[in-house]
Design an enzyme around this catalytic site. Structure first.
Site, mmCIF file in Angstrom:
data_model
loop_
_atom_site.group_PDB
_atom_site.id
_atom_site.type_symbol
_atom_site.label_atom_id
_atom_site.label_comp_id
_atom_site.label_asym_id
_atom_site.label_seq_id
_atom_site.Cartn_x
_atom_site.Cartn_y
_atom_site.Cartn_z
ATOM 1 N N LYS A 1 0.816 -1.218 0.000
ATOM 2 C CA LYS A 1 0.000 0.000 0.000
ATOM 3 C C LYS A 1 0.847 1.265 0.000
ATOM 4 O O LYS A 1 0.470 2.257 -0.605
ATOM 5 C CB LYS A 1 -1.011 0.000 1.143
ATOM 6 C CG LYS A 1 -0.405 0.126 2.511
ATOM 7 C CD LYS A 1 -1.469 0.019 3.599
ATOM 8 C CE LYS A 1 -0.852 -0.203 4.956
ATOM 9 N NZ LYS A 1 0.103 0.792 5.417
ATOM 10 N N ARG B 1 11.424 -7.253 2.938
ATOM 11 C CA ARG B 1 11.652 -5.849 3.254
ATOM 12 C C ARG B 1 12.576 -5.727 4.464
ATOM 13 O O ARG B 1 13.429 -4.842 4.516
ATOM 14 C CB ARG B 1 10.311 -5.164 3.535
ATOM 15 C CG ARG B 1 10.454 -3.685 3.803
ATOM 16 C CD ARG B 1 9.105 -3.010 3.876
ATOM 17 N NE ARG B 1 8.465 -3.218 5.160
ATOM 18 C CZ ARG B 1 7.230 -2.846 5.460
ATOM 19 N NH1 ARG B 1 6.482 -2.264 4.538
ATOM 20 N NH2 ARG B 1 6.714 -3.051 6.639
HETATM 21 P P1 AMP Z 1 2.971 1.438 8.839
HETATM 22 O O1 AMP Z 1 4.179 1.952 8.130
HETATM 23 O O2 AMP Z 1 1.686 2.048 8.345
HETATM 24 O O3 AMP Z 1 2.915 -0.058 8.881
HETATM 25 O O4 AMP Z 1 3.106 1.920 10.362
HETATM 26 C C1 AMP Z 1 4.193 1.535 11.172
HETATM 27 C C2 AMP Z 1 3.829 1.677 12.642
HETATM 28 O O5 AMP Z 1 3.494 3.033 12.956
HETATM 29 C C3 AMP Z 1 2.613 0.882 13.081
HETATM 30 O O6 AMP Z 1 2.916 -0.478 13.376
HETATM 31 C C4 AMP Z 1 2.167 1.656 14.319
HETATM 32 O O7 AMP Z 1 3.005 1.393 15.416
HETATM 33 C C5 AMP Z 1 2.412 3.090 13.891
HETATM 34 N N1 AMP Z 1 1.231 3.652 13.193
HETATM 35 C C6 AMP Z 1 1.136 4.016 11.883
HETATM 36 N N2 AMP Z 1 -0.087 4.485 11.595
HETATM 37 C C7 AMP Z 1 -0.803 4.407 12.745
HETATM 38 C C8 AMP Z 1 -2.132 4.726 13.107
HETATM 39 N N3 AMP Z 1 -3.014 5.206 12.210
HETATM 40 N N4 AMP Z 1 -2.514 4.519 14.393
HETATM 41 C C9 AMP Z 1 -1.660 4.055 15.314
HETATM 42 N N5 AMP Z 1 -0.391 3.712 15.052
HETATM 43 C C10 AMP Z 1 0.047 3.890 13.778
#
Ligand code: AMP
Length: 197
Positions: free
Chosen positions: A18, A132
């Site tokens: 994504k 990754r």
């Molecule tokens: P992602 O890159 O979207 O997988 O996000 C990496 C990490 O950032 C997640 O595992 C959460 O710890 C934190 N994170 C990202 N987006 C959110 C969100 N909308 N709400 C809470 N934690 C978030």
């Protein structure tokens, strides 16, 4: 045909691609891609106050508290470049954040116009995440954190799709294929909603 506003959310399990697809689509439409994960990672890297607060949470694969996350998105969407549209990646991630986003978009007289759901089988997500981890060395791409993040996706994030499905704005896209093929599928689904460059 006049285009509809592009106020988009891209959603899918970790490793669904994504982030990559979100950036491609946002670039093609000339709107900013807003990734909460990227914002948090940048703050951790720079050692800001926010970064220090969220590092342990992110490394463990837990969710950052809603109030903190929603305030960041609200501020980001208030910037001038998001006035004409935006693509959210990784937010909202649970029902509380859906309510927060609804509330602040409503204040602007706006709503999301499409939700792109990237579906990828669980085994494929895990495989891509391990790859990754080897390539980028992300601290949260370890086995324990990956398992936790996928479990949180299924228990907290997937249910938000029911809310958006009831609004008729979800397009489910097959996330298996080449990068170009998947971008093409998303572009076609958005064009069917009159969302185009
Ligand atoms: P992602 O890159 O979207 O997988 O996000 C990496 C990490 O950032 C997640 O595992 C959460 O710890 C934190 N994170 C990202 N987006 C959110 C969100 N909308 N709400 C809470 N934690 C978030």
């Amino acid at each position: 045909m006049t285009s509809a506003p592009a106020r988009l959310l891209i959603i899918g399990p970790q490793g669904s691609g994504k982030g990559t697809q979100g950036v491609r689509i946002a670039e093609a439409l000339g709107i900013p891609a807003v990734s909460t994960g990227d914002v948090f990672r940048a703050n951790v890297k720079e050692g800001t106050e926010l970064g220090l607060k969220v590092k342990a949470i992110i490394d463990a694969g837990d969710l950052v508290p809603d109030d903190l996350t929603s305030a960041i998105v609200r501020d980001r969407l208030a910037e001038a470049d998001a006035a004409g549209g935006f693509l959210l990646d990784g937010y909202p991630r649970n029902l509380g954040q859906v309510a927060d986003l609804d509330a602040f978009l409503q204040e602007r007289g706006e709503a999301l116009t499409a939700v792109i759901e990237l579906s990828v089988p669980r085994e494929e997500s895990i495989q891509r995440l391990s790859l990754r981890a080897a390539e980028q060395g992300r601290a949260d791409d370890n086995e324990e954190s990956i398992a936790k993040r996928l479990a949180i996706y299924e228990s907290e994030t997937a249910p938000i799709l029911d809310v958006y499905r009831a609004r008729g704005i979800v397009d489910e896209i097959d996330g298996v294929g080449s990068l170009d093929e998947i971008t093409e599928r998303i572009t076609a689904a958005l064009a069917a909603r009159a969302i185009s460059a």
